[in-house]
Design an enzyme around this catalytic site. Structure first.
Site, short mmCIF file in Angstrom:
data_model
loop_
_atom_site.label_atom_id
_atom_site.label_comp_id
_atom_site.label_asym_id
_atom_site.label_seq_id
_atom_site.Cartn_x
_atom_site.Cartn_y
_atom_site.Cartn_z
N GLY A 70 4.32 -6.48 7.32
CA GLY A 70 4.63 -7.89 7.51
C GLY A 70 3.67 -8.54 8.48
O GLY A 70 2.54 -8.09 8.68
N SER A 71 4.14 -9.57 9.14
CA SER A 71 3.29 -10.35 10.05
C SER A 71 3.10 -9.64 11.38
O SER A 71 3.88 -8.75 11.76
CB SER A 71 3.93 -11.72 10.29
OG SER A 71 5.14 -11.57 11.02
N GLY A 80 5.65 -7.41 13.73
CA GLY A 80 5.25 -6.11 14.24
C GLY A 80 5.43 -5.97 15.73
O GLY A 80 5.82 -4.91 16.22
N GLU A 130 1.99 -1.92 9.43
CA GLU A 130 0.89 -2.43 8.61
C GLU A 130 1.06 -3.95 8.59
O GLU A 130 1.88 -4.48 7.84
CB GLU A 130 0.96 -1.83 7.20
CG GLU A 130 -0.36 -1.91 6.45
CD GLU A 130 -0.61 -3.29 5.90
OE1 GLU A 130 -1.40 -4.04 6.54
OE2 GLU A 130 -0.04 -3.64 4.86
N CYS A 189 -2.48 -8.78 2.38
CA CYS A 189 -2.95 -8.51 3.74
C CYS A 189 -4.44 -8.18 3.74
O CYS A 189 -5.11 -8.30 4.76
CB CYS A 189 -2.14 -7.39 4.39
SG CYS A 189 -2.00 -5.91 3.39
#
Length: 520
Positions: free
Chosen positions: A238-239, A243, A260, A294
Site C-alpha cells: 500500500g501507501s 506502511g 511493499e 507501484c
C-alpha cells in the site's frame, strides 16, 4: 457479468469472513466498478468478535498444517494453481470489473498467481538450511527453517489477487496459515480466490482455515490485525503512509513486517539509448493500469541531446492511446479506481503548474457516453524538475514527469560520460522512494555504473527494459520509503519461516565453545 459472478460463486450479498466457515454481520460494503460506476455485488463485513473467531481458527489450522511435510503442502498449492488455471478467464474478468484494468492485464494478474503456485511447488522440496563445521570435536552443527505461524496479508486494490498469491503460496508451503485482509475497493476478487482455495483444501482433506479471510474497515479490523500478537508476521502492500503506521504498530510488539509501499520510479534515457526500445517501455510503464502500479514509470531523466526527439515520439504515442471500457478489445487504458483518485491527479497537475512546470499533453477528465462513471482521464506528460515537491511524491495516476541532464551533444570522452552519468544517477536517487528503476543505453559504462553500488538505490534495477512488469522468479520490493520488504521469488520464502540453529553432541564429553574451561 452475472454468469461470471455465478461461476466464481459471487452472490448478490456475500459474507466477508472465512475460516472454514463463512461469516460477516457488520455493515454492508458495495463493490462498485470504476468502469461505469455500477454496483457489482455487496459484502457483509466482519465484526470484531468475528475477526477474533477467524484468527483463532487460523491458529488451530496452523498447529496441524505445520506438521504436514512440506512436499505434501506443495501438492495442495499445485492443485490451487490448477484451479486458478481453470478460473483464469472468469477471475481475470472480475479483476477488470473491480479495478478497471484492461482485460489482458486482469488475466495477466491471474497468470502471476498460477506462476507463483508453480514456483512454490518446487520450493516445497527446497527449503534448505546450511550445515556448519563445529569447533568442538564430535559435534554437528546445522540450521533448519520452521513454519512461523499465522501470516497477515494486507493487499491493495491495484493488484487485488496477485499479491495474496505471492504471500499465500509461499507461506503455505512454508507451513504457515494465511489471514488475508484485502482492499475494501476490491472485495469480490478476494472472496472468489478464497472460495477457490476452500474448494481445493476440501478436495485434498486440508483444513481450509489455512486460507482465511477478513473484509472490514481498516480503522477497526485493520487495526486489530496489525496489533494482534497471534500474527508474528504482517505483509502489507500500500501507501508509504500506511506502511509507517503498520511498521510502527507491529514493530512495537516486536513482530515482523514485509512492507511493499510506494514507488517513484524513473527511467534514465542516455544519449546511447535506442528510442525504438524506450518509447514502448515508457508507454506501458506510465499508461499501463492507468498509472496505478507501484512500479509505474513516473519520471523520465533524459539526456539533453535526446530530449526533443523523445518528447516528440512520446507525444505521438500518447495520442494513439485508446481510452475506454477495459473489457473491450483494443482498449489500452481504462479508468482510475474512483473519483478520489481522479481528484488526486487533478490536484497534482495544478501543483506542477504552480511550481513552474508545464503540461505537454493530457491531464483532462473525460466525460460522455463513452466514459461513464466519472473516473476516466487522459494520461499526462509534464515538464518538471526533480526538486518539485509534487515530483518527490507518488501520485497514483498516469502522470509522467520529463526532466533532462547532461549537455546538448553525446559525450565522446570517458570523463564527460562518467560525470554526466553520475548527474543522472544523482537525480534518479534523489527521491524518498526506491522501488523500481531502469536505464536505456547501449554503452557498457553507463549500464554498469547504473547497476553498481554507486548506482540505482532501488530494489529493482533494469537495463533496456522498463520499470514495470517484474517476473515472479526474482524477489520483489524496494528500499527507503518503499519499505525494504521482499515478496515472490528468489529466497523471499525465508521471511515466512523461523530460523533455528542446532548443535548435536555425539561425544561422551561436554566441551565448551571458545575453549572455555568451567569449574576446573
Amino acid at each position: 457479468m452475472r454468469e461470471i459472478l455465478k461461476e466464481l460463486g459471487i452472490e448478490e450479498i456475500n459474507s466477508g469472513g472465512f475460516c472454514g466457515e463463512w461469516m460477516g454481520s457488520a455493515e454492508r460494503l458495495d463493490s462498485v466498478s470504476p468502469i461505469d460506476g455500477a454496483s457489482i455485488a455487496a459484502v457483509s463485513q466482519v465484526r470484531s468478535e468475528e475477526y477474533g473467531r477467524i484468527v483463532s481458527r487460523a491458529a488451530e489450522a496452523f498447529a496441524s498444517w505445520r506438521m504436514v511435510p512440506a512436499p505434501v503442502r506443495g501438492e495442495t498449492v499445485r492443485r490451487l494453481g490448477n484451479a486458478l488455471r481453470e478460473a483464469k478467464s472468469a477471475l481475470g474478468t472480475l479483476v477488470t470489473l473491480e479495478t478497471g484494468k484492461i482485460r489482458a492485464e486482469g488475466e495477466g494478474e491471474v497468470q502471476e498467481m498460477i506462476d507463483i503456485c508453480d514456483f512454490a511447488v518446487g520450493l516445497s522440496r527446497q527449503l534448505y538450511g546450511l550445515t556448519m563445521h563445529s569447533e568442538r570435536p564430535l559435534h554437528r552443527m546445522y540450521e533448519q527453517w520452521h513454519p512461523l505461524g499465522v501470516v497477515g496479508v494486507i493487499s491493495a486494490f491495484n493488484f487485488p489477487v496477485a499479491v495474496w498469491s505471492w504471500n499465500g503460496a509461499l507461506a503455505s508451503v512454508c507451513g504457515d496459515a494465511v489471514l488475508w485482509k484485502p482492499s475494501s475497493k476490491t472485495p469480490l476478487t478476494a472472496i472468489a480466490c478464497t472460495k477457490i482455495a476452500e474448494r481445493v483444501c476440501r478436495d485434498t482433506g486440508v483444513d481450509p482455515a489455512i486460507f482465511s479471510l477478513v473484509i472490514g474497515r481498516g480503522s477497526t479490523i485493520g487495526e486489530e490485525l496489525i496489533h494482534d500478537r497471534r500474527l508474528p508476521l504482517v505483509s502489507a502492500t500500500g501507501s508509504c503512509r500506511m506502511g509507517y503506521r503498520i511498521g510502527e504498530v507491529v514493530g512495537k510488539r516486536l513482530g515482523r513486517t514485509i512492507l511493499e509501499l510506494g514507488g517513484n520510479n524513473a527511467i534514465i534515457v542516455t544519449s546511447y539509448a535506442d528510442l525504438d526500445l524506450v518509447v514502448p517501455a515508457i508507454l506501458f510503464g506510465a499508461v499501463g493500469t492507468a498509472g496505478q502500479r507501484c512500479t509505474s514509470t513516473r519520471r523520465i531523466i533524459v539526456h539533453e541531446s535526446m530530449r526533443k526527439a523523445l518528447v516528440e515520439r512520446l507525444l505521438s504515442a500518447y495520442k494513439q492511446v485508446r481510452i475506454g471500457n477495459p473489457l473491450e478489445d483494443g482498449t489500452l487504458m481504462g479508468p482510475l479506481i474512483d473519483s478520489g483518485a481522479v481528484g488526486d491527479m487533478m490536484a497534482a497537475i495544478e501543483r506542477v503548474k504552480s511550481e513552474g512546470g508545464a503540461i505537454l499533453c493530457g491531464g483532462e477528465t473525460l466525460s460522455g457516453d463513452k466514459y461513464p462513471g466519472g473516473c476516466y482521464v487522459s494520461p499526462c506528460i509534464a515538464e518538471a524538475k526533480n526538486e518539485f515537491a509534487v515530483v518527490q511524491e507518488e501520485t497514483f495516476a498516469p502522470i509522467l514527469y520529463i526532466m533532462s541532464y547532461g549537455g546538448s551533444s553525446r559525450p565522446t570522452d570517458s570523463a564527460t560520460l562518467q560525470r554526466e552519468t553520475d548527474e543522472a544517477i544523482a537525480m534518479h536517487n534523489d527521491v524518498p522512494q526506491g522501488l523500481s528503476s531502469a536505464v536505456f543505453t547501449h554503452h557498457v559504462i553507463e549500464s554498469e555504473m547504473f547497476l553498481s553500488a554507486a548506482g540505482s538505490d532501488c530494489g529493482i534495477a533494469n537495463v533496456n527494459i522498463g520499470t514495470s512488469g517484474a517476473e515472479i522468479g526474482g524477489a520483489f520490493g524496494g528500499e527507503k520509503e518503499t519499505g525494504g520488504g521482499r515478496e515472490s521469488g528468489s529466497d523471499a520464502w525465508r521471511a515466512y519461516m523461523r530460523r533455528q540453529t542446532n548443535t548435536i553432541n555425539w561425544s561422551t564429553e561436554l566441551p565448551l565453545a571458545q575453549g572455555i574451561k568451567f569449574g576446573e
